[in-house]
Design an enzyme around this catalytic site. Structure first.
Site, PDB file in Angstrom:
ATOM      1  N   SER A   1       0.447   6.291   2.619  1.00  8.02           N
ATOM      2  CA  SER A   1       1.214   7.662   3.492  1.00  8.02           C
ATOM      3  C   SER A   1       2.482   8.133   2.812  1.00  8.02           C
ATOM      4  O   SER A   1       3.211   7.343   2.270  1.00  8.02           O
ATOM      5  CB  SER A   1       1.542   6.937   4.715  1.00  8.02           C
ATOM      6  OG  SER A   1       0.435   6.430   5.510  1.00  8.02           O
TER       7      SER A   1
ATOM      8  N   SER B   1       3.719  -1.369   3.668  1.00  8.34           N
ATOM      9  CA  SER B   1       3.874  -2.751   3.921  1.00  8.34           C
ATOM     10  C   SER B   1       4.454  -3.788   3.099  1.00  8.34           C
ATOM     11  O   SER B   1       3.742  -3.910   2.175  1.00  8.34           O
ATOM     12  CB  SER B   1       2.414  -3.220   4.586  1.00  8.34           C
ATOM     13  OG  SER B   1       1.937  -2.262   5.661  1.00  8.34           O
TER      14      SER B   1
ATOM     15  N   GLN C   1       0.967  -1.201   0.101  1.00  5.19           N
ATOM     16  CA  GLN C   1       0.076  -0.211   0.079  1.00  5.19           C
ATOM     17  C   GLN C   1       0.757   1.321  -0.017  1.00  5.19           C
ATOM     18  O   GLN C   1       1.686   1.624   1.115  1.00  5.19           O
ATOM     19  CB  GLN C   1      -0.799   0.036   1.105  1.00  5.19           C
ATOM     20  CG  GLN C   1      -1.742   1.252   1.094  1.00  5.19           C
ATOM     21  CD  GLN C   1      -2.740   0.898   2.431  1.00  5.19           C
ATOM     22  OE1 GLN C   1      -2.440   1.521   3.479  1.00  5.19           O
ATOM     23  NE2 GLN C   1      -3.903   0.761   2.318  1.00  5.19           N
ATOM     24  N   GLY C   2       0.482   1.977  -0.880  1.00  7.83           N
ATOM     25  CA  GLY C   2       1.412   3.400  -1.073  1.00  7.83           C
ATOM     26  C   GLY C   2       0.552   4.495  -1.101  1.00  7.83           C
ATOM     27  O   GLY C   2       0.270   5.390  -2.005  1.00  7.83           O
TER      28      GLY C   2
ATOM     29  N   GLU D   1     -10.365  -1.780   4.812  1.00 12.41           N
ATOM     30  CA  GLU D   1      -9.413  -1.661   5.991  1.00 12.41           C
ATOM     31  C   GLU D   1      -9.864  -1.575   7.343  1.00 12.41           C
ATOM     32  O   GLU D   1      -9.378  -2.017   8.319  1.00 12.41           O
ATOM     33  CB  GLU D   1      -8.269  -0.537   5.428  1.00 12.41           C
ATOM     34  CG  GLU D   1      -6.930  -0.687   6.634  1.00 12.41           C
ATOM     35  CD  GLU D   1      -5.978   0.272   6.156  1.00 12.41           C
ATOM     36  OE1 GLU D   1      -5.014  -0.005   5.943  1.00 12.41           O
ATOM     37  OE2 GLU D   1      -6.563   1.476   5.749  1.00 12.41           O
TER      38      GLU D   1
END
Length: 377
Positions: free
Chosen positions: A124, A156, A121-122, A239
């Site tokens: 933040s 992550s 996941q990109g 999520e």
């Protein structure tokens, strides 16, 4: 809302339980938690077993109640968690299933379900964590591609990922929530650099990702250009909705183990500790019922989990921290030994009030979308 299970759902539970009893003994030994290449191989092998047995699609091609039963039974049986591919299975996959084109669903969903491809996941960024809408990673349209430049952090499993669900700014002049686009980034594209980050517990499941003129095909865009914020809300609803359901089951099991350990080492005589464990038992029972309520609501509406997921995530984050603080009381001086059960869990629990949206953000969502309070000035 109806919180009980139908006869068909209980039949599904019985079949799943029987399959788990036969499948789990065939698993190889679990690798070291910090060896993520080996961890990827282990997790994807389990995912392929689920796929071959017809259970892999439960994450987005099943009723919400079936998903809940699946999470409950696999956790109770001690089956592997989704592990290295939790972003693909619990975030990106459901988002693509809900928002992607037929061609995109054909391209990405089956490899995720089979365990062939891993996602990260990109979202933040160094200066855009909780305030996600202030992200600065830019994507400029160039023919049939976007040219992406920027940086992401707390990504992550980026070091073992094939794809990244990436948020970029495609219109810097638009209001900040309207100039964002959701892209599927191939992690082997030229210009992508991954730098692992070591956590307090010594693990390196997070990474910084640097993007230097990375070319991403325009047909890798999920949803319309500049409509990425709405698509992201779909991602985040999963999520914060049912993605933690299996963890609640695990916490309830941990609570029982803590009580047994306290009886064994003599700490059960502490009435304050007993009351604390009793209150935590009530807390996690209530959280489980809240998950059932959220799932029941999603079943009625036929959509993604709603803002009620923020209520759950807010309380669960704090309850998990309280649980492993109680574990430290049970362990006593053993709580300083990283090789003891629950010690690393206590360290990781510190991140839960930050990960998947900080507790402050969850309170804002609850205030504005559930209570109808005005936004702060």
């Amino acid at each position: 809302m109806e919180l009980t299970y139908t006869r068909e759902e209980e039949h599904y539970r019985a079949r799943l339980r029987e399959w788990l009893a036969h499948a789990l003994p065939r698993l190889p030994a679990e690798p070291s938690p910090g060896d993520w290449p080996a961890r990827r191989a282990y997790d994807t092998a389990w995912q392929r077993m689920l796929y071959d047995a017809g259970y892999a699609q439960v994450h987005w091609d099943a009723t919400p109640t079936q998903r809940l039963i699946f999470l409950e039974e696999t956790e109770t049986a001690g089956a592997p968690y989704v592990g290295a591919n939790f972003v693909g299975l619990l975030h990106a996959g459901p988002t693509i299933a809900a928002e992607g084109t037929a061609a995109q669903r054909e391209r990405w969903l089956r490899p995720i379900l089979r365990g062939d491809e891993i996602w990260c996941q990109g979202f933040s960024e160094p200066e855009a964590g909780s305030d996600l809408a202030s992200l600065r990673t830019r994507a400029v349209r160039d023919g049939d591609s976007y040219i992406v430049t920027g940086a992401k952090v707390w990504t992550s499993h980026a070091e073992v990922a094939d794809w990244c669900e990436l948020l970029v700014r495609t219109d810097p002049d638009a209001p900040r929530h309207r100039g964002i686009t959701w892209l599927a980034l191939p992690m082997d594209a030229p210009g992508v650099t991954v730098r692992p980050l070591r956590t307090l517990a010594g693990s390196a499941e997070f990474a910084e990702v640097f993007l230097d003129g990375v070319r991403v095909p325009a047909d890798h865009r999920i949803g319309d250009e500049n409509d990425g914020w709405r698509v992201t809300m779909v991602t985040l609803s999963y999520e914060r909705g049912t993605a933690f359901a299996g963890e609640v089951v695990a916490c309830r099991r941990t609570l029982r183990e803590l009580a047994a350990a306290a009886r064994e080492n003599g700490r059960w005589t502490d009435s304050v500790l007993r009351r604390r464990l009793g209150r935590l038992h009530a807390e996690f029972t209530a959280l489980w019922r809240l998950i059932q309520w959220n799932v029941s609501e999603a079943r009625v509406t036929g959509g993604a989990p709603g803002p009620g997921g923020s209520v759950f995530k807010l309380r669960y984050s704090h309850a998990r921290q309280e649980l492993f603080d109680a574990a430290a009381e049970v362990l006593g001086t053993g709580a300083l030994d990283l090789d003891r059960p629950w010690t690393l869990d206590r360290l990781s629990s510190l991140s839960y009030t930050i990960a998947a949206g900080t507790s402050q953000i969850q309170r804002n969502i609850i205030a504005e979308r559930i209570l109808g309070l005005p936004k702060g000035g």
